[in-house]
Enzyme design. Structure first.
Site: not given
Ligand SMILES: *Cc1c(COP(=O)(O)O)cnc(C)c1O
Length: 388
Positions: A229, A338
């Site tokens: 995240g 398209c």
């Molecule tokens: C998608 C995801 C991540 C990575 O998230 P980022 O925002 O790309 O860093 C990490 N852990 C889980 C469980 C995820 O679903």
């Protein structure tokens, strides 16, 4: 304004026409991982969340330079193992028995993030049948809405994880499973967070929650997995202050902390390049129509923003008539599909743009090609180039 690194620019020069390509800078990926590893406390485990970009060369690089790979499907698990990952964390809300079996039998250290009590039951049965001990972490959907920021996945109704209210039931059941070993909690809660201070607070909060939970259930957690995240602004206007985040982590408890970074590792190492095949003016707007579009790079359509693009002039003009160009104006960059939704950018300011010039889109290494609907309209796929 982002500039195109010279090695990427050289690779663009070598592309065939009509140009359409993804360029991935593996050296930049490796140095990004190294910078992050160096900045963080030594007791932090850094995994590559490969759903951000599952290209096998990136996964192999991550397998070699991160502490492991986070996978979200049986397919990703296979790619990660083939790429040489020696530590796997397996999450995802809809694991099948076949997925669980593959994870349990993976020949490397594996933790399964359990997302429901039903999954726990199936995993117990599979582990007992195969007579294999399995490390698990509970993925929890907490009551608290943390951190502040965007794309919150916890403290709200989502299909991810076990509601914290049901954790007692999950722990009670897991304790009856002879083959399952509870190793920690998985608390992935946010996507594309650009606020470093808030992300550090969130880590503090994950540890507080883990400590309370461990005390309540008389458990010991070897890992507190805070998920991914950490964000990258696709428009490049803001950036996550990683130095500040790392400084904060040096001030707080981080023993056993796991981070699963996808976007933050991969976004900036990818470059999407597409050639302008037409320029036209209709109903008061100017359109630059490219070889490519949202079937290669869906994020601007999915998120509803305009992706920045750098004009890279190309001087070849094979036709006997004058080359169409626009100067000092705004164009909408649209693709070859398209559908009026095939828009990469609106009101992109260009000093000068000619048919045959290239548009280079930075920060397209994560959630770009992999989330796009490649075969809609059966256009050829982009060329993919890896820079060692
Ligand atoms: C998608 C995801 C991540 C990575 O998230 P980022 O925002 O790309 O860093 C990490 N852990 C889980 C469980 C995820 O679903």
């Amino acid at each position: 304004m982002t500039t195109i690194p010279s090695r990427v620019d050289d690779a663009i020069s070598a592309l065939p026409a009509p140009t359409c390509a993804y360029i991935y800078d593996l050296a930049a990926f490796r140095s990004r991982i190294a910078t992050i590893r160096t900045a963080l406390p030594d007791d932090v485990t850094v995994l590559y969340a490969m759903k951000a970009n599952p290209e096998s060369k990136l996964v192999a690089m991550a397998a070699a330079h991160c502490d492991g790979v986070e996978v979200a499907s049986g397919g990703e698990l296979q790619t990660a193992l083939t790429a040489g990952a020696n530590s796997i964390v397996f999450g995802g809300p809809a694991k099948t028995d076949a997925d669980l079996r593959a994870a349990v039998q993976a020949p490397v250290s594996t933790v399964i993030n359990v997302e429901s009590i039903e999954e726990l039951r199936r995993l117990d049965r599979i582990a007992c049948d195969l007579e294999v001990d399995v490390d698990i972490a509970f993925r929890i959907n907490r009551s608290a809405r943390t951190p502040r920021g965007s794309h919150i996945m916890t403290g709200v109704a989502t299909p991810f994880g076990i509601d914290a209210k049901h954790l007692a039931e999950a722990v009670t059941f897991a304790r009856t499973c002879p083959r399952l070993r509870i190793t920690g909690l998985h608390l992935h809660a946010v996507s594309n967070n650009l606020d470093a201070e808030a992300h550090a607070e969130y880590i503090t909060d994950c540890f507080a929650f883990a400590d309370e939970t461990a005390a309540e259930f008389k458990l010991e957690f070897a890992t507190v997995n805070a998920g991914g995240g950490i964000g990258v602004d696709p428009e490049g206007k803001q950036s996550f202050d990683f130095d500040l985040f790392a400084r904060r982590l040096h001030e707080i408890k981080t023993a056993g902390l796991t981070l699963e970074l996808g976007r933050y590792l991969a976004a900036e190492v990818g470059w999407y390049v597409c050639e302008v095949v037409d320029i036209k003016h209709t109903h008061g707007r100017t359109f630059a129509v490219v070889r490519g579009g949202t079937h290669h790079f869906r994020l601007p359509a999915a998120w509803g923003y305009s992706h920045p693009a750098i004009v890279r002039q190309c001087h070849d003009w094979p036709y006997p008539w004058d080359r169409t160009e626009v100067t000092n104006t705004k164009v909408n960059v649209t693709g070859e599909l398209c559908t009026p939704r095939d828009v990469l950018a609106r009101d992109l300011h260009v000093e000068r743009l000619r048919i045959g010039d290239l548009l280079v889109l930075p920060r397209t290494g994560a959630y770009a090609w992999t989330i796009s609907h490649h075969d809609f309209l059966s256009h050829p796929h982009p060329v993919v180039v890896f820079l060692d």
